[in-house]
Design a protein around this motif. Structure first.
Motif, PDB file in Angstrom:
ATOM      1  N   ILE A   1       0.845  -1.195   0.000  1.00  0.00           N
ATOM      2  CA  ILE A   1       0.000   0.000   0.000  1.00  0.00           C
ATOM      3  C   ILE A   1       0.884   1.251   0.000  1.00  0.00           C
ATOM      4  O   ILE A   1       0.655   2.190  -0.766  1.00  0.00           O
ATOM      5  CB  ILE A   1      -0.961   0.013   1.213  1.00  0.00           C
ATOM      6  N   TRP A   2       1.919   1.266   0.852  1.00  0.00           N
ATOM      7  CA  TRP A   2       2.815   2.428   0.895  1.00  0.00           C
ATOM      8  C   TRP A   2       3.568   2.595  -0.413  1.00  0.00           C
ATOM      9  O   TRP A   2       3.793   3.713  -0.872  1.00  0.00           O
ATOM     10  CB  TRP A   2       3.783   2.343   2.076  1.00  0.00           C
ATOM     11  N   SER A   3       3.947   1.511  -1.019  1.00  0.00           N
ATOM     12  CA  SER A   3       4.618   1.585  -2.310  1.00  0.00           C
ATOM     13  C   SER A   3       3.680   2.225  -3.349  1.00  0.00           C
ATOM     14  O   SER A   3       4.104   3.071  -4.147  1.00  0.00           O
ATOM     15  CB  SER A   3       5.037   0.186  -2.763  1.00  0.00           C
ATOM     16  N   TYR A   4       2.423   1.839  -3.324  1.00  0.00           N
ATOM     17  CA  TYR A   4       1.425   2.411  -4.229  1.00  0.00           C
ATOM     18  C   TYR A   4       1.253   3.909  -3.948  1.00  0.00           C
ATOM     19  O   TYR A   4       1.232   4.724  -4.878  1.00  0.00           O
ATOM     20  CB  TYR A   4       0.089   1.685  -4.068  1.00  0.00           C
ATOM     21  N   ILE A   5       1.125   4.265  -2.677  1.00  0.00           N
ATOM     22  CA  ILE A   5       0.941   5.666  -2.287  1.00  0.00           C
ATOM     23  C   ILE A   5       2.129   6.511  -2.756  1.00  0.00           C
ATOM     24  O   ILE A   5       1.951   7.577  -3.359  1.00  0.00           O
ATOM     25  CB  ILE A   5       0.746   5.791  -0.760  1.00  0.00           C
ATOM     26  N   LYS A   6       3.330   6.036  -2.500  1.00  0.00           N
ATOM     27  CA  LYS A   6       4.529   6.775  -2.902  1.00  0.00           C
ATOM     28  C   LYS A   6       4.647   6.838  -4.429  1.00  0.00           C
ATOM     29  O   LYS A   6       4.953   7.883  -4.993  1.00  0.00           O
ATOM     30  CB  LYS A   6       5.774   6.115  -2.317  1.00  0.00           C
TER      31      LYS A   6
ATOM     32  N   HIS B   1       2.387   6.741  -6.686  1.00  0.00           N
ATOM     33  CA  HIS B   1       1.358   7.576  -7.307  1.00  0.00           C
ATOM     34  C   HIS B   1       1.283   8.975  -6.680  1.00  0.00           C
ATOM     35  O   HIS B   1       0.354   9.729  -6.952  1.00  0.00           O
ATOM     36  CB  HIS B   1      -0.005   6.885  -7.222  1.00  0.00           C
ATOM     37  N   GLN B   2       2.253   9.283  -5.818  1.00  0.00           N
ATOM     38  CA  GLN B   2       2.383  10.590  -5.166  1.00  0.00           C
ATOM     39  C   GLN B   2       1.055  11.022  -4.531  1.00  0.00           C
ATOM     40  O   GLN B   2       0.535  12.104  -4.793  1.00  0.00           O
ATOM     41  CB  GLN B   2       2.884  11.634  -6.156  1.00  0.00           C
ATOM     42  N   LEU B   3       0.523  10.161  -3.660  1.00  0.00           N
ATOM     43  CA  LEU B   3      -0.770  10.408  -3.040  1.00  0.00           C
ATOM     44  C   LEU B   3      -0.682  11.071  -1.669  1.00  0.00           C
ATOM     45  O   LEU B   3      -1.719  11.367  -1.070  1.00  0.00           O
ATOM     46  CB  LEU B   3      -1.564   9.100  -2.942  1.00  0.00           C
ATOM     47  N   GLN B   4       0.531  11.316  -1.174  1.00  0.00           N
ATOM     48  CA  GLN B   4       0.651  12.036   0.094  1.00  0.00           C
ATOM     49  C   GLN B   4       0.398  13.513  -0.166  1.00  0.00           C
ATOM     50  O   GLN B   4       0.857  14.068  -1.166  1.00  0.00           O
ATOM     51  CB  GLN B   4       2.036  11.849   0.716  1.00  0.00           C
ATOM     52  N   ASN B   5      -0.360  14.132   0.731  1.00  0.00           N
ATOM     53  CA  ASN B   5      -0.647  15.553   0.635  1.00  0.00           C
ATOM     54  C   ASN B   5       0.671  16.313   0.795  1.00  0.00           C
ATOM     55  O   ASN B   5       1.335  16.177   1.815  1.00  0.00           O
ATOM     56  CB  ASN B   5      -1.634  15.943   1.739  1.00  0.00           C
ATOM     57  N   PRO B   6       1.072  17.123  -0.183  1.00  0.00           N
ATOM     58  CA  PRO B   6       2.352  17.837  -0.083  1.00  0.00           C
ATOM     59  C   PRO B   6       2.410  18.831   1.077  1.00  0.00           C
ATOM     60  O   PRO B   6       3.469  19.083   1.628  1.00  0.00           O
ATOM     61  CB  PRO B   6       2.492  18.570  -1.419  1.00  0.00           C
ATOM     62  N   GLN B   7       1.257  19.391   1.478  1.00  0.00           N
ATOM     63  CA  GLN B   7       1.230  20.330   2.590  1.00  0.00           C
ATOM     64  C   GLN B   7       1.210  19.624   3.942  1.00  0.00           C
ATOM     65  O   GLN B   7       1.623  20.185   4.940  1.00  0.00           O
ATOM     66  CB  GLN B   7      -0.008  21.246   2.507  1.00  0.00           C
ATOM     67  N   ASN B   8       0.683  18.400   3.975  1.00  0.00           N
ATOM     68  CA  ASN B   8       0.624  17.630   5.219  1.00  0.00           C
ATOM     69  C   ASN B   8       0.923  16.171   4.872  1.00  0.00           C
ATOM     70  O   ASN B   8       0.034  15.426   4.493  1.00  0.00           O
ATOM     71  CB  ASN B   8      -0.761  17.756   5.871  1.00  0.00           C
ATOM     72  N   ARG B   9       2.178  15.785   4.997  1.00  0.00           N
ATOM     73  CA  ARG B   9       2.623  14.451   4.572  1.00  0.00           C
ATOM     74  C   ARG B   9       1.984  13.327   5.381  1.00  0.00           C
ATOM     75  O   ARG B   9       2.106  12.168   5.027  1.00  0.00           O
ATOM     76  CB  ARG B   9       4.146  14.350   4.653  1.00  0.00           C
ATOM     77  N   LYS B  10       1.276  13.669   6.468  1.00  0.00           N
ATOM     78  CA  LYS B  10       0.587  12.661   7.269  1.00  0.00           C
ATOM     79  C   LYS B  10      -0.775  12.305   6.684  1.00  0.00           C
ATOM     80  O   LYS B  10      -1.453  11.427   7.186  1.00  0.00           O
ATOM     81  CB  LYS B  10       0.420  13.138   8.711  1.00  0.00           C
ATOM     82  N   GLU B  11      -1.162  12.987   5.610  1.00  0.00           N
ATOM     83  CA  GLU B  11      -2.437  12.714   4.944  1.00  0.00           C
ATOM     84  C   GLU B  11      -2.204  12.047   3.601  1.00  0.00           C
ATOM     85  O   GLU B  11      -1.279  12.398   2.876  1.00  0.00           O
ATOM     86  CB  GLU B  11      -3.213  14.007   4.690  1.00  0.00           C
ATOM     87  N   ILE B  12      -3.086  11.104   3.306  1.00  0.00           N
ATOM     88  CA  ILE B  12      -3.053  10.416   2.024  1.00  0.00           C
ATOM     89  C   ILE B  12      -4.311  10.821   1.275  1.00  0.00           C
ATOM     90  O   ILE B  12      -5.419  10.688   1.791  1.00  0.00           O
ATOM     91  CB  ILE B  12      -3.018   8.899   2.228  1.00  0.00           C
ATOM     92  N   ILE B  13      -4.137  11.341   0.073  1.00  0.00           N
ATOM     93  CA  ILE B  13      -5.258  11.723  -0.762  1.00  0.00           C
ATOM     94  C   ILE B  13      -5.511  10.546  -1.705  1.00  0.00           C
ATOM     95  O   ILE B  13      -4.718  10.276  -2.612  1.00  0.00           O
ATOM     96  CB  ILE B  13      -4.961  13.011  -1.549  1.00  0.00           C
TER      97      ILE B  13
END
Length: 104
Positions: free
Chosen positions: A46-51, A53-65
């Motif tokens: 899941i983290w590999s997919y998130i990274k 596809h650049q799904l982390q919120n750039p303003q708040n890296r603790k959020e996944i969009i």
């Protein structure tokens, strides 16, 4: 018993629990392409997919969009980092322990 021996059996028990493979929900099966997987491997993918596809919120890296594919698994548009494991746990159905077969 020496402390090292006691610790090593505890490590073995926790390691086997971490690497145990579980059946997954249809939604997680579709996302990962597997019918069974360990929880740590699920988080890794899941983290590999998130990274990837650049799904982390750039303003708040603790959020996944979530994109549509990830939203189908997690059920939300935005997921907090600390929510991720809890949301994924719903995709590992509980297996009822069967009672031992009666002896004749």
């Amino acid at each position: 018993m020496p402390p090292a021996a006691a610790g090593s059996s505890a490590v073995k028990a926790s390691t086997s629990a971490l690497t145990r493979v579980f059946a997954v929900s249809p939604a997680l099966k579709k996302f990962l392409g597997v019918t069974e997987i360990s929880r740590p491997e699920t988080m890794k993918r899941i983290w590999s997919y998130i990274k990837g596809h650049q799904l982390q919120n750039p303003q708040n890296r603790k959020e996944i969009i979530c994109d549509e594919k990830l939203k189908a698994v997690l059920g939300k548009d935005i997921v907090g980092f600390t929510e991720l494991a809890g949301l994924l746990s719903a995709h590992f159905p509980k297996v009822k322990k069967s009672s031992p077969a009666p002896e004749s």
